[in-house]
Structure formats: C-alpha cells, structure tokens
Design a protein around this motif. Structure first.
Motif, PDB file in Angstrom:
ATOM      1  N   VAL A   1      -5.941  13.044  -1.482  1.00 36.14           N
ATOM      2  CA  VAL A   1      -4.721  12.522  -0.862  1.00 36.14           C
ATOM      3  C   VAL A   1      -5.089  11.319  -0.006  1.00 36.14           C
ATOM      4  O   VAL A   1      -6.076  11.366   0.741  1.00 36.14           O
ATOM      5  N   SER A   2      -4.308  10.249  -0.118  1.00 38.72           N
ATOM      6  CA  SER A   2      -4.446   9.123   0.817  1.00 38.72           C
ATOM      7  C   SER A   2      -3.128   8.931   1.544  1.00 38.72           C
ATOM      8  O   SER A   2      -2.056   9.080   0.950  1.00 38.72           O
ATOM      9  N   LEU A   3      -3.224   8.598   2.819  1.00 40.69           N
ATOM     10  CA  LEU A   3      -2.046   8.296   3.632  1.00 40.69           C
ATOM     11  C   LEU A   3      -2.193   6.872   4.145  1.00 40.69           C
ATOM     12  O   LEU A   3      -3.240   6.531   4.733  1.00 40.69           O
ATOM     13  N   PHE A   4      -1.187   6.064   3.907  1.00 41.30           N
ATOM     14  CA  PHE A   4      -1.205   4.659   4.333  1.00 41.30           C
ATOM     15  C   PHE A   4      -2.522   3.984   3.919  1.00 41.30           C
ATOM     16  O   PHE A   4      -3.117   3.234   4.690  1.00 41.30           O
TER      17      PHE A   4
ATOM     18  N   GLU B   1       6.768   6.012  10.742  1.00 37.18           N
ATOM     19  CA  GLU B   1       6.993   5.224   9.519  1.00 37.18           C
ATOM     20  C   GLU B   1       7.288   6.137   8.334  1.00 37.18           C
ATOM     21  O   GLU B   1       7.791   5.711   7.309  1.00 37.18           O
ATOM     22  N   LEU B   2       6.895   7.404   8.479  1.00 41.54           N
ATOM     23  CA  LEU B   2       7.140   8.402   7.431  1.00 41.54           C
ATOM     24  C   LEU B   2       7.678   9.662   8.101  1.00 41.54           C
ATOM     25  O   LEU B   2       7.109  10.121   9.086  1.00 41.54           O
TER      26      LEU B   2
ATOM     27  N   ILE C   1       0.853  -1.197   0.000  1.00 39.81           N
ATOM     28  CA  ILE C   1       0.000   0.000   0.000  1.00 39.81           C
ATOM     29  C   ILE C   1       0.884   1.240   0.000  1.00 39.81           C
ATOM     30  O   ILE C   1       1.879   1.305   0.729  1.00 39.81           O
ATOM     31  N   ALA C   2       0.533   2.219  -0.824  1.00 41.77           N
ATOM     32  CA  ALA C   2       1.331   3.452  -0.900  1.00 41.77           C
ATOM     33  C   ALA C   2       1.282   4.182   0.444  1.00 41.77           C
ATOM     34  O   ALA C   2       0.250   4.208   1.119  1.00 41.77           O
ATOM     35  N   VAL C   3       2.406   4.755   0.824  1.00 42.43           N
ATOM     36  CA  VAL C   3       2.448   5.585   2.037  1.00 42.43           C
ATOM     37  C   VAL C   3       1.714   6.902   1.765  1.00 42.43           C
ATOM     38  O   VAL C   3       0.938   7.381   2.590  1.00 42.43           O
TER      39      VAL C   3
ATOM     40  N   TYR D   1       0.491   9.425  14.526  1.00 39.50           N
ATOM     41  CA  TYR D   1       1.740   9.016  15.188  1.00 39.50           C
ATOM     42  C   TYR D   1       2.700   8.343  14.198  1.00 39.50           C
ATOM     43  O   TYR D   1       3.883   8.213  14.472  1.00 39.50           O
ATOM     44  N   LYS D   2       2.165   7.918  13.034  1.00 35.05           N
ATOM     45  CA  LYS D   2       3.037   7.269  12.039  1.00 35.05           C
ATOM     46  C   LYS D   2       3.892   8.279  11.273  1.00 35.05           C
ATOM     47  O   LYS D   2       4.745   7.896  10.475  1.00 35.05           O
ATOM     48  N   ILE D   3       3.600   9.570  11.462  1.00 33.89           N
ATOM     49  CA  ILE D   3       4.262  10.599  10.644  1.00 33.89           C
ATOM     50  C   ILE D   3       5.036  11.568  11.521  1.00 33.89           C
ATOM     51  O   ILE D   3       4.508  12.102  12.494  1.00 33.89           O
ATOM     52  N   GLY D   4       6.302  11.770  11.190  1.00 32.44           N
ATOM     53  CA  GLY D   4       7.112  12.799  11.837  1.00 32.44           C
ATOM     54  C   GLY D   4       7.292  13.932  10.841  1.00 32.44           C
ATOM     55  O   GLY D   4       7.636  13.692   9.685  1.00 32.44           O
ATOM     56  N   TYR D   5       7.036  15.146  11.287  1.00 30.78           N
ATOM     57  CA  TYR D   5       7.090  16.290  10.362  1.00 30.78           C
ATOM     58  C   TYR D   5       7.964  17.375  10.957  1.00 30.78           C
ATOM     59  O   TYR D   5       7.789  17.759  12.112  1.00 30.78           O
ATOM     60  N   LEU D   6       8.886  17.847  10.159  1.00 31.33           N
ATOM     61  CA  LEU D   6       9.724  18.968  10.581  1.00 31.33           C
ATOM     62  C   LEU D   6       9.464  20.121   9.624  1.00 31.33           C
ATOM     63  O   LEU D   6       9.911  20.093   8.481  1.00 31.33           O
TER      64      LEU D   6
END
Ligand code: ADP
Length: 255
Positions: free
Chosen positions: A62-65, A161-162, A3-5, A76-81
């Motif tokens: 847009v789809s995420l996971f 995870e991303l 599955i696409a991230v 929580y699966k995504i870290g963003y800076l």
C-alpha cells in the motif's frame, strides 16, 4: 499525472485460514469520491484497515500519497471515521466542541496548543455539520445521529486531504443523512478532498461518488459510474434494470 492518494497492489488478507481479501489492486486519485460497496462480510472494513496500516495483509503493498505505508508519517492528511461507534456514556465529561477539538489536537505536532486559526476551524466544522447550537452540550446526552455528526466533524476539522468513512450514514435520520451527503459533496467538489465512503447502500452511492469499488473478497468492479453503466459484466451480474438504477447516469426510468 498526479500522484495517487492511495495505491493498493495485490493485497491478500487472511484471518487464520480464511481468505478475506484476494489480490486487491486499485488506485485512488486526488479528488476522487469512491463508493466502496460489497455484501456483509465481503472485506470492506478489512480493506480500509489494511490501507491505514491497522491490519496487516499477508501479501501486497500500500502507498499513501506516493509513500510506502511503512514510511508514511503524514497522518494529519487523513481523516478516518471507523465503523464501530461506541455510544458515549451519558456522563462522559466532554462537550460537543471539546470532542471536535480533539480532531485538531491530534493533528498538531508539539506543542499541542490550539491557536486562533484552530479555534475558527473548529467553529467552521461545527457549522458545517449543523451542530453549532449544541456545542456546549455533553456528548453523552445526544442521540446516536447527533453523536455521529460530532464524530464526522472531528474527522474533518483538521482539513484532511483524504477522508475515509466506514458506514457513517447507517445511524443517521433521513434529514441528517441528506445534510451529511451534501457536506461530503461540498468538501469533495469545492475543497478537492478525496473521499472513500464505505456503504451498504449501493442504490444511492452513484448519486454522489464518481467511482465505484465493488468487492466480495476480490474486486468485482472498479471504475467510474460511466464505466459501470456500460459494463457487460455488471449487466450479467445485476441485470440491466438494476445496473442502470445503480449507475444514476440516466434521466429516464429503469424500474
Ligand atoms: P465487511 O466490512 O465487508 O462487512 P469485514 O472486513 O468486516 O467485512 O469482514 C470480512 C470477513 O472477515 C468476515 O467474514 C468477518 O466475519 C471476518 N472477520 C472480520 N474481523 C475478524 C476478526 N477480527 N477475526 C476473525 N474474522 C474476522
């Protein structure tokens, strides 16, 4: 097929009448390391903000996971800076370790108490970014480059995870920069973390990333660096010499 991230389909974005993104479609797969590049004002930050639901495109999806953005809850699966870092006030009453801990707290459901495993993960993130020795220093007393490392540690601490980083290396000195790229590469290769790195530095990103997303309001190129290397369109756009400096797929010199 996994599955696409991230899956973006026909995204259009406008600020008032100005079209900033036009028909952007692409997929990021698990384990990809994507360099997102484009000139200043080309829509990179707007694209990232649209993917994260911070900005609302006028059209597109847009789809995420594998989940539509509107139904997605596993943040929580995504870290963003983010790009804009306000320097901390010198008197800001938090230490380096406390700021990194916030990345962990924000990922926890209630009760938001940290356990031993969380504390160990915080110490690992401090070590990974080479900031263990300053963990008790107030964040406001650090240089811009050191603050940047702390914020990167905060984005990574919960084991996302991303990870999406918007121009993170601009404020870093050369040594910290190398260390930073090595850390990202380690996360990508050894922990299979998917990475999107927004950067001005088109000349360097091919050393690290496996894919290039090159935009200027619309997509000019999306694919692997091998595909970039062989793309006639990119030869026409950059000339052969620059194309092969960017692709980093040759041992011979193209200068
Ligand atoms: P990049 O990250 O590639 O530099 P941005 O996504 O930040 O590009 O900006 C794309 C375009 O949108 C630029 O022309 C910028 O001036 C404009 N823009 C960005 N943010 C805003 C805003 N809040 N209001 C109006 N225009 C904006």
């Amino acid at each position: 097929m996994s599955i696409a991230v991230i899956e973006a389909e026909h995204l259009f974005f406008k600020y008032n009448a100005m079209e900033v993104l036009a028909d952007i479609s692409f997929q990021v797969l698990p384990g990809d390391y994507v360099g997102l590049v484009g000139p200043n004002g080309s829509g990179k930050t707007t694209l990232i903000r649209s993917i994260l639901g911070i900005a609302s495109p006028v059209k597109g999806r847009v789809s995420l996971f594998g989940k539509d953005l509107f139904d997605f809850q596993d943040w929580y699966k995504i870290g963003y800076l983010p790009q804009k870092l306000n320097s901390f006030n010198p008197n800001f009453p938090a230490t380096v370790r406390e700021v990194v801990s916030l990345g962990m707290v924000s990922r926890k459901r209630f009760p938001k108490r940290l356990d031993k495993a969380d504390e160990r993960a915080i110490d690992r993130a401090l070590e990974r970014l080479g900031i263990s020795d300053i963990k008790h220093t107030l964040i406001g007393e650090l240089s811009g480059g050191q603050q940047q490392r702390v914020l990167i540690a905060r984005a990574m601490v919960g084991g996302p995870e991303l990870i999406i980083l918007d121009e993170p290396s601009a404020a870093l000195d050369p040594e910290t920069r190398e260390h930073f790229f090595a850390t990202l590469q380690d996360l990508n290769r050894n922990s299979c973390v998917t990475i999107i790195l927004v950067t001005h530095d088109m000349g360097t990103i091919g050393r690290y990333a496996n894919k290039l997303l090159y935009i200027d309001r619309k997509i000019l190129f999306f694919g692997s660096f091998d595909e970039f290397c062989q793309s006639e369109n990119m030869t026409a756009l950059f000339g052969g010499a620059a194309q092969h400096l960017i692709c980093h797929r040759h041992t011979e010199r193209f200068a």
